[in-house]
Design an enzyme around this catalytic site. Structure first.
Site, PDB file in Angstrom:
ATOM      1  N   GLY A 226      52.519   7.217  44.947  1.00  0.00           N
ATOM      2  CA  GLY A 226      52.766   6.323  46.069  1.00  0.00           C
ATOM      3  C   GLY A 226      54.134   5.674  45.973  1.00  0.00           C
ATOM      4  N   CYS A 227      54.241   4.470  46.527  1.00  0.00           N
ATOM      5  CA  CYS A 227      55.547   3.842  46.722  1.00  0.00           C
ATOM      6  C   CYS A 227      56.249   3.410  45.436  1.00  0.00           C
ATOM      7  CB  CYS A 227      55.405   2.642  47.657  1.00  0.00           C
ATOM      8  SG  CYS A 227      54.971   3.099  49.347  1.00  0.00           S
ATOM      9  N   TYR A 228      55.535   3.300  44.334  1.00  0.00           N
ATOM     10  CA  TYR A 228      56.208   2.924  43.087  1.00  0.00           C
ATOM     11  C   TYR A 228      56.710   4.141  42.315  1.00  0.00           C
ATOM     12  CZ  TYR A 228      51.848   4.054  40.537  1.00  0.00           C
ATOM     13  OH  TYR A 228      50.754   4.690  40.001  1.00  0.00           O
ATOM     14  N   GLY A 229      56.456   5.350  42.831  1.00  0.00           N
ATOM     15  CA  GLY A 229      56.767   6.575  42.096  1.00  0.00           C
ATOM     16  C   GLY A 229      58.229   6.768  41.762  1.00  0.00           C
TER      17      GLY A 229
ATOM     18  N   PHE B 159      56.992  -0.950  44.012  1.00  0.00           N
ATOM     19  CA  PHE B 159      55.606  -1.409  43.958  1.00  0.00           C
ATOM     20  C   PHE B 159      54.740  -0.486  44.806  1.00  0.00           C
ATOM     21  CE2 PHE B 159      58.120  -3.657  47.087  1.00  0.00           C
ATOM     22  CZ  PHE B 159      57.441  -3.377  48.260  1.00  0.00           C
TER      23      PHE B 159
END
Length: 393
Positions: free
Chosen positions: A163-166, A376
């Site tokens: 997801g967005c923290y990757g 995050f």
């Protein structure tokens, strides 16, 4: 005979991991955000849901996004009607598109990074591929290795469903690889295509509004960086040094940002509490990573923040007392590209170096020495990477 300690020391680099090149890519299909509500409700035969459409228009207007790039065109959606039907089984169709297209988009970003790096791709020793787009065996890392013509001995790491923290996770892994393998050059590629998470409006005007938030924010893109320690200054151009990297979970927040993989695709859930939860927990992360440097003024550092959405950026700015210009790069990427999940923060890193070089600000970090890359996502997981800028000659 060498000792174990001597062997270990010989295997390790002397200096910190360094960003040596950045490349980005997007699909050719550019969508104006103001026109997207009409498109979404028309292509999914949902125009009769007038109240829900008005709510979605309001979401798009408040997103601070001007345009997004999306692989899913009207033609593709018409050829795959199940994708356009609410909760219809469509996983196979989505997967078929994603598996084919994610490596291709990643290739374009990687080629730009390799071109900027100006070294032979045969010198790439490691590959880190991150995506939430598709799952297959062998993975997208294998496909990209073939598409780029990398060495069969390149050491691959495949990261799915971050997801967005990757993007932050991929950088942290690349830092460890570069610093613990002398001479290593790590290619990091993050690719996101929203074919898996595209969702038609629900049948009810009040259900699943959090799912619609994702439809207003998410977009497609790929970013790539090349990481290595001890750069050869005659032929490599350092951009940022990765000084410290850490990951942490916010307790009891796994429900705030999450997604479920179903026969109808990946269903994202973004609760309205996310901006508050993130902003209330960020300062303790900053104190942890910057205390050794004696830094406690958050306006004295440059910011490379994942632009999850305007409400999140606004809350971070408010909670930390940041000057408006501190999140300029993140807001620019959000406006011009939308939220590209794991790929997004590396777009912000690219915008940071481009903007500061254009303005001649002295360093790659807006003229400042120290900075933060901040991501995050589901968990709630926070990735923090302390950056050290490089002087611009």
């Amino acid at each position: 005979m060498a000792t174990v300690e001597e062997i270990r020391k010989a295997q390790r680099a002397e200096g910190p991991a360094t960003v040596l090149a950045i490349g980005t890519a997007n699909p050719s299909n550019c969508v104006d955000q103001s026109a997207y509500p009409d498109f979404l409700f028309r292509i999914t035969t949902s125009d009769h849901k007038t109240e829900l459409k008005e709510k979605f228009k309001h979401m798009c207007e408040g997103s601070m996004i001007k345009k997004r790039y999306l692989h899913l065109t009207e033609e593709i959606l018409k050829n795959n009607p199940n994708i356009c039907e609410h909760k219809a089984p469509s996983l196979n169709a989505r997967q078929e598109i994603a598996v084919a297209e994610a490596p291709k988009l990643g290739k374009r970003a990687a080629q730009k990074a390799i071109e900027e790096w100006s070294q032979s791709k045969s010198k790439i020793t490691h590959l880190v591929f991150c995506t939430t787009t598709s799952v297959e065996l062998p993975g997208a890392d294998y496909q990209l290795t073939k598409l780029l013509g990398l060495s069969p001995s390149v050491k691959r790491s495949m990261m799915y469903q971050q997801g967005c923290y990757g993007g932050g996770t991929a950088l942290r892994l690349a830092k460890d690889l570069a610093e613990n393998n002398k001479g290593a050059r790590v290619l990091v590629v993050c690719v996101e295509i929203t074919v898996m998470s595209f969702q038609a409006p629900s049948r009810n005007d009040t259900d699943e509004l959090d799912v619609l938030v994702g439809q207003a924010l998410f977009a497609d893109g790929a970013s790539a960086v090349i990481i290595g320690s001890d750069p050869i200054l005659a032929i490599e151009k350092p951009l940022f040094e990765l000084v410290f990297a850490t990951q942490t979970l916010i307790p009891d927040s796994g429900h705030v940002i999450c997604a479920n993989l179903t026969e109808a695709g990946l269903i994202p859930h973004l609760l309205k509490d996310a901006p508050i939860v993130i902003s209330q927990n960020i300062e303790r992360r900053l104190v942890e990573v910057f205390k050794p440097l004696g830094i406690s003024d958050w306006n004295s550092i440059f910011w490379v923040a994942h632009p999850g959405g305007p409400a999140i950026l606004n809350q971070i700015e408010l909670k930390l007392g940041l000057k408006p210009e501190k999140l300029r790069a993140a807001r620019h990427v959000l406006s011009e590209y939308g939220n590209m999940s794991s790929a997004c923060v590396l777009f912000v890193l690219d915008e940071m170096r481009k903007g500061t070089i254009e303005k001649g600000m002295g360093t790659t970090g807006e003229g400042l020495e120290w900075g933060l890359l901040f991501g995050f996502g589901p968990g709630l997981t926070i990735e923090t990477v302390v950056l050290h800028s490089v002087s611009i000659n």
